[in-house]
Design a protein around this motif. Structure first.
Motif, short mmCIF file in Angstrom:
data_model
loop_
_atom_site.label_atom_id
_atom_site.label_comp_id
_atom_site.label_asym_id
_atom_site.label_seq_id
_atom_site.Cartn_x
_atom_site.Cartn_y
_atom_site.Cartn_z
N PRO A 160 42.61 32.45 43.79
CA PRO A 160 41.47 31.72 44.37
C PRO A 160 40.46 31.25 43.33
O PRO A 160 39.37 30.81 43.68
CB PRO A 160 40.84 32.77 45.30
CG PRO A 160 41.21 34.08 44.69
CD PRO A 160 42.56 33.89 44.09
N PHE A 161 40.81 31.34 42.06
CA PHE A 161 39.92 30.87 41.00
C PHE A 161 40.75 30.43 39.81
O PHE A 161 41.93 30.76 39.69
CB PHE A 161 38.94 31.99 40.57
CG PHE A 161 39.62 33.30 40.26
CD1 PHE A 161 40.17 33.54 39.00
CD2 PHE A 161 39.72 34.29 41.22
CE1 PHE A 161 40.80 34.74 38.72
CE2 PHE A 161 40.35 35.49 40.94
CZ PHE A 161 40.89 35.72 39.69
N LEU A 162 40.14 29.65 38.91
CA LEU A 162 40.84 29.16 37.72
C LEU A 162 40.94 30.26 36.67
O LEU A 162 40.09 31.15 36.59
CB LEU A 162 40.10 27.97 37.15
CG LEU A 162 40.02 26.72 38.04
CD1 LEU A 162 39.15 25.66 37.38
CD2 LEU A 162 41.40 26.18 38.34
N ASP B 24 35.62 31.80 34.15
CA ASP B 24 34.19 32.01 33.95
C ASP B 24 33.87 33.26 33.13
O ASP B 24 32.71 33.55 32.85
CB ASP B 24 33.46 32.09 35.30
CG ASP B 24 33.97 33.22 36.19
OD1 ASP B 24 34.83 34.01 35.74
OD2 ASP B 24 33.52 33.31 37.35
N GLN B 25 34.91 33.99 32.72
CA GLN B 25 34.67 35.24 32.00
C GLN B 25 34.44 35.02 30.51
O GLN B 25 33.59 35.69 29.91
CB GLN B 25 35.85 36.19 32.20
CG GLN B 25 35.65 37.57 31.59
CD GLN B 25 36.77 38.52 31.97
OE1 GLN B 25 37.45 38.34 32.99
NE2 GLN B 25 36.99 39.54 31.16
N PRO C 215 39.75 35.27 34.33
CA PRO C 215 39.04 34.20 35.06
C PRO C 215 38.33 33.27 34.09
O PRO C 215 37.77 33.71 33.08
CB PRO C 215 38.03 34.98 35.92
CG PRO C 215 38.62 36.34 36.06
CD PRO C 215 39.33 36.61 34.77
N ARG D 126 39.03 41.24 41.99
CA ARG D 126 39.19 39.79 41.87
C ARG D 126 40.66 39.38 41.97
O ARG D 126 40.97 38.21 42.14
CB ARG D 126 38.62 39.28 40.54
CG ARG D 126 37.11 39.45 40.43
CD ARG D 126 36.54 38.55 39.35
NE ARG D 126 36.61 37.13 39.72
CZ ARG D 126 36.11 36.14 38.97
NH1 ARG D 126 35.49 36.43 37.84
NH2 ARG D 126 36.21 34.88 39.35
N TYR D 127 41.58 40.34 41.84
CA TYR D 127 43.01 40.05 41.85
C TYR D 127 43.74 40.83 42.94
O TYR D 127 44.72 41.53 42.67
CB TYR D 127 43.64 40.41 40.50
CG TYR D 127 43.34 39.45 39.38
CD1 TYR D 127 44.23 38.45 39.04
CD2 TYR D 127 42.17 39.58 38.63
CE1 TYR D 127 43.96 37.58 37.99
CE2 TYR D 127 41.89 38.71 37.58
CZ TYR D 127 42.79 37.72 37.26
OH TYR D 127 42.54 36.87 36.23
N TRP E 19 48.65 24.44 37.55
CA TRP E 19 48.91 25.80 38.02
C TRP E 19 50.38 26.10 37.79
O TRP E 19 51.25 25.33 38.18
CB TRP E 19 48.54 25.97 39.49
CG TRP E 19 48.63 27.40 39.90
CD1 TRP E 19 49.54 27.97 40.75
CD2 TRP E 19 47.81 28.47 39.44
NE1 TRP E 19 49.33 29.32 40.85
CE2 TRP E 19 48.27 29.65 40.06
CE3 TRP E 19 46.73 28.55 38.55
CZ2 TRP E 19 47.69 30.91 39.82
CZ3 TRP E 19 46.16 29.79 38.33
CH2 TRP E 19 46.63 30.94 38.96
#
Length: 256
Positions: A202-204, A229-230, A227, A129-130, A195
């Motif tokens: 590519p994600f918050l 959503d985690q 992330p 993801r990174y 930011w």
């Protein structure tokens, strides 16, 4: 007498010194660049760099995997030497923290004016993801919107915070109320909806951070980020704030 039995050893020393000289000239180099600039076979360059690293002459970044001269090789620039010492002492502790928590662990250095991201450790479970997280190393994060910046600001006198706010053109009194909240909570928290780096993921994300002090002086901060959503912030606090605090304590002890 000519050089006979020791010729291989002398060549190795010459090659090592050539690599050290290149790193001094270019600040940071990857293996491919060392291979190209020295014309050494890649396997030879890799072995030489590994030996220099083992002997404490070079440091290899956790995030960007690039080689830099270690603090022991830096002379004349005290600030740069201190930054390198901070990174070298903190790096193994950052790795432990990120693997223990499953979150990204970032290290910053605050010079009184700006906040520079010095290192970033990514746990194995988040590497996919990174892929570009290495790009934040060397960037200057927002003092007023990054968790690392807010962790530093809450340690400063209000007059100093206002001076920095004027420089960064922080809007209105919103930032001041946020910092007061951070001081009461005891940690810095990333501002939602902003930011903090020139390079975007590519994600918050969400983030929390604690300040690092060396010999009684504010030196920077360490953050955990993940992330959005985690997990919510409250869950990460309950699970990992103590681990973050313990790592900060270990880093401070290693530098004091």
């Amino acid at each position: 007498m000519g050089i006979t039995a020791d010729s291989g050893g002398v060549r190795s020393v010459e090659r090592a010194l050539a690599i050290v000289e290149l790193l001094g000239e270019h600040q940071a180099l990857g293996l491919e660049e060392v291979h190209y600039l020295t014309a050494l076979p890649k396997a030879t360059a890799s072995r030489m760099l590994a030996t220099l690293q083992e002997q404490g002459w070079v440091y290899r970044g956790l995030s960007d995997r690039r080689y830099r001269l270690s603090a022991r090789c830096l002379f004349g620039d005290r600030q740069l030497r201190f930054k390198r010492q901070l990174v070298e002492r903190a790096a193994p502790l950052l790795l432990e923290l990120c693997e223990r928590t499953g979150l990204v662990a970032d290290l910053s250095c605050f010079d009184g004016e700006r906040l520079e991201v010095m290192e970033s450790a990514i746990p194995q479970v988040l590497r996919k993801r990174y892929p570009n997280n290495c790009q934040i190393v060397g960037q200057h994060a927002s003092l007023f919107h990054s968790a690392m910046g807010r962790a530093c600001l809450k340690e400063l006198a209000q007059e100093e915070v206002q001076r920095l706010a004027a420089q960064e053109r922080a809007p209105g009194d919103e930032w001041l109320r946020g910092l007061e909240g951070d001081a009461q909570k005891g940690f810095g928290q990333r501002t939602e909806g902003y930011w903090e780096y020139p390079v975007r993921l590519p994600f918050l994300i969400r983030a929390i951070a604690l300040p690092v002090r060396v010999q009684g002086q504010l030196a920077g901060s360490i953050a955990l980020h993940w992330p959005v959503d985690q997990a919510p912030v409250e869950r990460v606090l309950s699970l990992h704030l103590n681990s973050l605090a313990a790592t900060v304590g270990d880093v401070q002890q290693a530098l004091n």
